[in-house]
Design a protein around this motif. Structure first.
Motif, PDB file in Angstrom:
ATOM      1  N   VAL A  49      -4.458   4.569  11.462  1.00  0.00           N
ATOM      2  CA  VAL A  49      -3.598   3.201  11.430  1.00  0.00           C
ATOM      3  C   VAL A  49      -4.395   2.753   9.913  1.00  0.00           C
ATOM      4  O   VAL A  49      -5.630   2.624  10.094  1.00  0.00           O
ATOM      5  CB  VAL A  49      -4.069   2.398  12.455  1.00  0.00           C
ATOM      6  CG1 VAL A  49      -3.522   0.894  12.067  1.00  0.00           C
ATOM      7  CG2 VAL A  49      -3.557   2.815  13.726  1.00  0.00           C
ATOM      8  N   ILE A  50      -3.507   2.519   9.085  1.00  0.00           N
ATOM      9  CA  ILE A  50      -4.034   2.079   7.838  1.00  0.00           C
ATOM     10  C   ILE A  50      -3.760   0.503   7.418  1.00  0.00           C
ATOM     11  O   ILE A  50      -2.686   0.001   7.986  1.00  0.00           O
ATOM     12  CB  ILE A  50      -3.408   2.828   6.563  1.00  0.00           C
ATOM     13  CG1 ILE A  50      -3.683   4.285   6.837  1.00  0.00           C
ATOM     14  CG2 ILE A  50      -3.896   2.312   5.239  1.00  0.00           C
ATOM     15  CD1 ILE A  50      -2.681   5.069   5.670  1.00  0.00           C
ATOM     16  N   VAL A  51      -4.733  -0.354   7.100  1.00  0.00           N
ATOM     17  CA  VAL A  51      -4.404  -1.716   6.883  1.00  0.00           C
ATOM     18  C   VAL A  51      -4.740  -2.291   5.605  1.00  0.00           C
ATOM     19  O   VAL A  51      -5.982  -1.816   5.219  1.00  0.00           O
ATOM     20  CB  VAL A  51      -5.277  -2.456   8.031  1.00  0.00           C
ATOM     21  CG1 VAL A  51      -5.014  -3.987   8.164  1.00  0.00           C
ATOM     22  CG2 VAL A  51      -5.229  -2.058   9.499  1.00  0.00           C
ATOM     23  N   ASP A  52      -3.864  -2.811   4.933  1.00  0.00           N
ATOM     24  CA  ASP A  52      -4.277  -3.341   3.690  1.00  0.00           C
ATOM     25  C   ASP A  52      -4.609  -4.820   4.036  1.00  0.00           C
ATOM     26  O   ASP A  52      -3.970  -5.515   4.408  1.00  0.00           O
ATOM     27  CB  ASP A  52      -2.696  -3.287   2.957  1.00  0.00           C
ATOM     28  CG  ASP A  52      -2.714  -3.851   1.473  1.00  0.00           C
ATOM     29  OD1 ASP A  52      -3.553  -4.710   1.015  1.00  0.00           O
ATOM     30  OD2 ASP A  52      -2.166  -3.206   0.594  1.00  0.00           O
ATOM     31  N   CYS A  53      -5.695  -4.984   3.109  1.00  0.00           N
ATOM     32  CA  CYS A  53      -6.689  -6.144   3.266  1.00  0.00           C
ATOM     33  C   CYS A  53      -6.607  -6.954   1.960  1.00  0.00           C
ATOM     34  O   CYS A  53      -7.365  -7.772   1.665  1.00  0.00           O
ATOM     35  CB  CYS A  53      -7.967  -5.967   3.864  1.00  0.00           C
ATOM     36  SG  CYS A  53      -8.124  -5.465   5.547  1.00  0.00           S
ATOM     37  N   ARG A  54      -5.982  -6.718   1.033  1.00  0.00           N
ATOM     38  CA  ARG A  54      -5.915  -7.290  -0.220  1.00  0.00           C
ATOM     39  C   ARG A  54      -5.781  -8.703  -0.181  1.00  0.00           C
ATOM     40  O   ARG A  54      -4.994  -9.268   0.545  1.00  0.00           O
ATOM     41  CB  ARG A  54      -4.844  -6.828  -1.212  1.00  0.00           C
ATOM     42  CG  ARG A  54      -5.077  -5.589  -1.853  1.00  0.00           C
ATOM     43  CD  ARG A  54      -4.013  -4.841  -2.916  1.00  0.00           C
ATOM     44  NE  ARG A  54      -3.107  -4.415  -2.040  1.00  0.00           N
ATOM     45  CZ  ARG A  54      -1.936  -3.947  -2.549  1.00  0.00           C
ATOM     46  NH1 ARG A  54      -1.846  -3.784  -3.872  1.00  0.00           N
ATOM     47  NH2 ARG A  54      -0.597  -3.451  -1.585  1.00  0.00           N
ATOM     48  N   PHE A  55      -6.527  -9.459  -0.860  1.00  0.00           N
ATOM     49  CA  PHE A  55      -6.502 -11.071  -0.614  1.00  0.00           C
ATOM     50  C   PHE A  55      -7.165 -11.539  -1.920  1.00  0.00           C
ATOM     51  O   PHE A  55      -8.000 -11.058  -2.875  1.00  0.00           O
ATOM     52  CB  PHE A  55      -7.234 -11.628   0.680  1.00  0.00           C
ATOM     53  CG  PHE A  55      -7.067 -12.904   0.867  1.00  0.00           C
ATOM     54  CD1 PHE A  55      -6.091 -13.295   1.653  1.00  0.00           C
ATOM     55  CD2 PHE A  55      -8.076 -13.928   0.799  1.00  0.00           C
ATOM     56  CE1 PHE A  55      -5.799 -14.717   2.173  1.00  0.00           C
ATOM     57  CE2 PHE A  55      -7.780 -15.142   1.029  1.00  0.00           C
ATOM     58  CZ  PHE A  55      -6.781 -15.526   1.947  1.00  0.00           C
TER      59      PHE A  55
END
Length: 285
Positions: free
Chosen positions: A23-29
């Motif tokens: 499971v890949i999660v993009d956390c860009r913020f």
């Protein structure tokens, strides 16, 4: 997937894209443009990645007593992980555009709630793009996972506990913010400048090489041991502005084989809620 390492390399992730146990999660913020990360995600992301918004997904409800990014309730985090299809066997890979500054928050949350198979993409989105690896605009549909979470409450320090520890030389407090914020010379986010008395300053960015990958484990270990002196890592408390980039230090310490220090999740933004709590300005603890 059996891996429970702290970091995964871009070439390794590339080889397991599409694996149902990943499971890949993009956390860009961006703290100053809070929709920037989601817009970037919609424009392009690693294939199959879900998006985690720091304010909406990786934080709970802010109150007059909490810091800017309080931890969510367990039930809310369970719902989030379920929508991503996370099961106890899932390898969750978090990434961002800041060398792990936001991805480390998700990594720590997963480990805190007992999901050991969590890691951060070393070098993050920037390294992935530099290497011209696959990207996508397709947003995966919500899934239905079966996460199993049990919080490790002894990994946290409350504001009351932090206040009682001040002046106790058996504990080491580390402030992960930039030096200018620690000293109080600049404070672009919170209404009060300075640091918690007794805290040492180590900017979380010092954990990274110039290419935004983490320094080698031996280097991190040496640097943290020099900082901690005779204090054991499990008597180390890390804080920052709101309990986010402080997780970067906890990740670095884990990479270095030093175990897990404690997180003051409320951090500076919660500490200053009460004007009677002591603060210090300048470059000295």
């Amino acid at each position: 997937m059996k891996s429970i390492r702290d970091l995964i390399q871009t070439e390794e992730l590339d080889q397991i894209l599409g694996n149902p146990e990943v499971v890949i999660v993009d956390c860009r913020f961006d703290l100053f443009q809070t929709e920037w990360g989601r817009e970037q995600y919609r424009h392009s992301h690693i294939p199959g990645a879900y998006y985690a918004h720091l304010d909406e997904d990786l934080s709970g409800v802010r109150t007059p007593q909490t810091g800017r990014h309080p931890l969510p309730e367990t039930e809310a985090f369970v719902r989030l992980l379920s929508a991503w299809g996370v099961t106890p066997n899932s390898l969750v890979v978090a990434y961002d555009q800041n060398g792990g500054a936001f991805a480390a928050r998700l990594w720590w949350m997963l480990r805190y709630w007992g999901h050991e198979r969590a890691c951060v993409l070393d070098g993050g989105w920037e390294k992935w793009i530099r290497e011209r690896r696959k990207t996508s605009t397709e947003i995966p549909a919500p899934s239905k996972g079966t996460p199993w979470l049990t919080p490790k409450n002894d990994w946290l320090i409350s504001t009351e506990e932090m206040a009682s520890i001040l002046g106790n030389n058996q504990w080491k407090i580390i402030d992960a913010r930039a030096p200018q914020r620690y000293s109080g010379e600049e404070e672009p986010i919170d209404p009060v400048a300075g640091h918690i008395p007794g805290a040492l300053n180590r900017f979380h960015g010092f954990n990274l090489a110039p290419d935004s990958t983490f320094l080698p484990p031996d280097t991190l270990r040496q640097q943290f041991l020099e900082l901690l002196g005779e204090t054991s890592p499990d008597h180390t408390i890390v804080y920052c502005g709101s309990g986010v980039t402080s997780c970067h230090h906890l990740l670095a310490m884990s990479i270095a084989g030093l175990g897990m220090g404690k997180l003051y999740a409320g951090s500076w933004s919660e500490w200053i809620r009460d004007p009677n709590r002591p603060i210090r300005r300048g470059n000295q603890p």
